[in-house]
Design a protein around this motif. Structure first.
Motif, mmCIF file in Angstrom:
data_model
loop_
_atom_site.group_PDB
_atom_site.id
_atom_site.type_symbol
_atom_site.label_atom_id
_atom_site.label_comp_id
_atom_site.label_asym_id
_atom_site.label_seq_id
_atom_site.Cartn_x
_atom_site.Cartn_y
_atom_site.Cartn_z
ATOM 1 N N ARG A 151 0.803 -1.220 0.000
ATOM 2 C CA ARG A 151 0.000 0.000 0.000
ATOM 3 C C ARG A 151 0.837 1.271 0.000
ATOM 4 O O ARG A 151 0.287 2.371 -0.039
ATOM 5 N N TYR A 152 2.134 1.157 0.089
ATOM 6 C CA TYR A 152 2.994 2.331 0.100
ATOM 7 C C TYR A 152 4.038 2.196 -1.002
ATOM 8 O O TYR A 152 4.708 1.164 -1.108
ATOM 9 N N VAL A 153 4.193 3.231 -1.819
ATOM 10 C CA VAL A 153 5.179 3.201 -2.890
ATOM 11 C C VAL A 153 5.865 4.556 -2.960
ATOM 12 O O VAL A 153 5.227 5.606 -2.833
ATOM 13 N N THR A 154 7.177 4.529 -3.119
ATOM 14 C CA THR A 154 7.958 5.751 -3.283
ATOM 15 C C THR A 154 8.490 5.805 -4.701
ATOM 16 O O THR A 154 9.223 4.903 -5.134
ATOM 17 N N ILE A 155 8.102 6.846 -5.419
ATOM 18 C CA ILE A 155 8.496 7.032 -6.819
ATOM 19 C C ILE A 155 9.514 8.160 -6.865
ATOM 20 O O ILE A 155 9.182 9.318 -6.554
ATOM 21 N N ALA A 156 10.738 7.841 -7.213
ATOM 22 C CA ALA A 156 11.814 8.831 -7.235
ATOM 23 C C ALA A 156 12.045 9.312 -8.668
ATOM 24 O O ALA A 156 12.196 8.505 -9.581
ATOM 25 N N ILE A 157 12.078 10.629 -8.847
ATOM 26 C CA ILE A 157 12.308 11.252 -10.144
ATOM 27 C C ILE A 157 13.594 12.061 -10.036
ATOM 28 O O ILE A 157 13.659 13.017 -9.254
ATOM 29 N N GLY A 158 14.614 11.672 -10.799
ATOM 30 C CA GLY A 158 15.914 12.297 -10.630
ATOM 31 C C GLY A 158 16.411 13.078 -11.840
ATOM 32 O O GLY A 158 16.031 12.800 -12.977
ATOM 33 N N CYS A 159 17.245 14.043 -11.551
ATOM 34 C CA CYS A 159 18.028 14.730 -12.587
ATOM 35 C C CYS A 159 19.394 14.988 -11.974
ATOM 36 O O CYS A 159 19.698 14.460 -10.905
ATOM 37 N N THR A 160 20.213 15.780 -12.594
ATOM 38 C CA THR A 160 21.587 15.938 -12.103
ATOM 39 C C THR A 160 21.643 16.500 -10.692
ATOM 40 O O THR A 160 22.253 15.919 -9.792
ATOM 41 N N GLY A 161 20.980 17.656 -10.471
ATOM 42 C CA GLY A 161 21.064 18.311 -9.178
ATOM 43 C C GLY A 161 19.787 18.310 -8.377
ATOM 44 O O GLY A 161 19.753 18.811 -7.244
ATOM 45 N N GLY A 162 18.698 17.781 -8.942
ATOM 46 C CA GLY A 162 17.431 17.773 -8.221
ATOM 47 C C GLY A 162 16.805 19.137 -8.082
ATOM 48 O O GLY A 162 16.063 19.391 -7.115
ATOM 49 N N LYS A 163 17.056 20.030 -9.072
ATOM 50 C CA LYS A 163 16.590 21.404 -8.973
ATOM 51 C C LYS A 163 15.566 21.777 -10.037
ATOM 52 O O LYS A 163 14.582 22.472 -9.733
ATOM 53 N N HIS A 164 15.800 21.340 -11.279
ATOM 54 C CA HIS A 164 14.956 21.793 -12.380
ATOM 55 C C HIS A 164 14.051 20.690 -12.932
ATOM 56 O O HIS A 164 12.849 20.656 -12.662
#
Length: 339
Positions: free
Chosen positions: A296-309
Motif C-alpha cells: 500500500r505504500y510506494v515511493t516514486i523517485a524522479i531524478g536529474c543531475t542536481g534535483g533542482k529543475h
C-alpha cells in the motif's frame, strides 16, 4: 501510548516468511474513577444534550510467536484501525473506554496480545469476560503455524523463542501451544500461516476486514539529484537526464522546477509530455499489482543531475496526475535548495 510498538514477532515472509486520566465532571456523571471501577461513557453534546458514546469495534490478535502477528496487525493498521502491540490484557477494557470517549475518532481498535506479556497474559480471560458484560463487539484472530515452520523461522533469524528458557526452540513452542490452547478454541478466526507468505497472509486479512473496498495505495513522489545519491527507500526510479538541462539557460538557472518558465521549458522539450503520459500509464499498471500483492505504500523517485529543475518540474506534474486519479500522494523535493 504509541501505535503498534512492534517487537519480536517475525512475519511469515521473513526467512520463509500513561496515560493517567484525570477526573472530568462535565455533567456530574463523566468522572474517571479509581482503577477497578467502570468508567461512564456518557458525554455531553455541544448543545448540552447527553449522548452515549459509541463503543469501538475490537479485534484481538494473538497466536503463536513467529506465525505472523505483526503482519496481521500491520494489515489492520493500513486499513485504518488503531493498533496497539503487546498491550497487557488487563488494560484492554480501558483502551475500549478511551476509544468510546474519542467522539468517533477511534472507531476500530486492534490489540496484539501474546505470551510476551508473560504474567499479564493470565488476565486475558478476565478482560474478555468484562468486555462481554459491556456488549463490546469483539473478534479474536489467532495466527497458527506448524512446529516445523516455526522452528525454521526462529532459526533463520537466530532468535530464541520467548518461552524456551534454557531449553530448545521446540520446548518453547510446546509451552506456548499449551498456554494458548484455550484462547485458540475461543478464536473467531484461525489462520494457519505454515505455507503462507506475507502477501498471502495480508490477502486473507483483507478478505476478512477490508469489506468491499479496494486496498488504498499511498504514493510518495520524490524529486532528487543523482549527484547526491539515490534515495534509499525508492521503489521506482526515473531519470530525467534525457531532457535538456535548464541549468545551461542563464535566465532560468537561478530558478527551480517550481517556476512556471522553467516548467514550460522542460515540458516543451521533445519527449517530456510523452514520458509523463506513458509513465503515468505504467504506474496505473504497477499500482494495480501492488494492491493485489497487499503493498500500500510506494515511493516514486524522479531524478536529474542536481534535483533542482527537471526532476522537480516532472515530479510536480506526476504527483498532480496521481492525485487526480485518486491516489493519496505526498510530494517531496529532497535536494531542491542544496546547491
Amino acid at each position: 501510548m504509541t501505535q503498534q510498538e512492534r517487537r519480536g514477532d517475525e512475519d511469515p515472509a521473513q526467512a520463509a516468511p500513561d496515560h493517567q486520566e484525570t477526573g472530568e465532571d462535565r455533567t456530574g456523571r463523566q468522572a474517571v474513577r479509581e482503577s477497578g471501577e467502570q468508567v461512564s461513557t456518557d458525554v455531553t453534546t455541544p448543545g448540552g444534550q447527553d449522548a452515549v458514546a459509541a463503543t469501538p469495534e475490537l479485534v484481538i490478535i494473538s497466536g503463536m510467536s513467529g506465525a505472523g502477528r505483526s503482519t496481521a496487525a500491520k494489515c489492520l493498521e493500513d486499513l485504518g484501525w488503531f493498533v496497539v502491540d503487546n498491550l497487557p490484557p488487563a488494560l484492554i477494557p480501558t483502551m475500549v473506554e478511551l476509544g468510546a470517549r474519542s467522539q468517533g475518532n477511534v472507531a476500530r481498535i486492534a490489540v496484539v496480545v501474546d505470551v510476551r506479556g508473560r504474567r499479564f497474559f493470565d488476565n486475558l480471560r478476565e478482560s474478555l469476560a468484562d468486555l462481554d458484560t459491556r456488549d463490546v463487539t469483539r473478534r479474536i484472530v489467532f495466527l497458527e503455524s506448524s512446529d516445523d515452520a516455526l522452528v525454521r523461522r526462529f532459526e533463520s533469524v537466530r532468535r530464541p523463542h520467548p518461552l524456551q528458557g534454557d531449553g530448545r526452540i521446540v520446548d518453547g513452542i510446546a509451552a506456548e501451544r499449551e498456554l494458548l490452547r484455550e484462547l485458540r478454541g475461543d478464536a473467531d478466526l484461525v489462520i494457519d500461516t505454515s505455507s503462507l507468505n506475507v502477501h498471502e497472509l495480508r490477502a486473507k486479512m483483507d478478505a476478512q476486514f477490508a469489506g468491499d473496498e479496494e486496498p488504498e495505495l499511498r504514493a510518495t513522489v520524490m524529486s532528487f539529484g543523482f549527484k547526491y545519491g539515490l534515495p534509499v527507500d525508492a521503489d521506482l526510479v526515473a531519470d530525467m537526464r534525457f531532457l535538456p538541462n535548464p541549468h545551461w539557460v542563464p535566465e532560468l538557472r537561478p530558478f527551480t522546477g517550481l517556476n512556471e518558465e522553467v516548467a514550460a521549458y522542460v515540458f516543451n522539450q521533445p519527449g517530456a509530455k510523452e514520458f509523463l503520459d506513458r509513465y503515468a500509464e505504467l504506474l496505473r499498471l504497477v499500482a494495480a499489482g501492488y494492491r493485489r500483492e497487499g503493498k500500500r505504500y510506494v515511493t516514486i523517485a524522479i531524478g536529474c543531475t542536481g534535483g533542482k529543475h527537471r526532476s522537480v518540474a516532472m515530479s510536480e506534474k506526476l504527483a498532480a496526475r496521481l492525485a487526480a486519479e485518486g491516489v493519496e500522494t505526498v510530494l517531496v523535493h529532497r535536494d531542491m535548495g542544496r546547491e
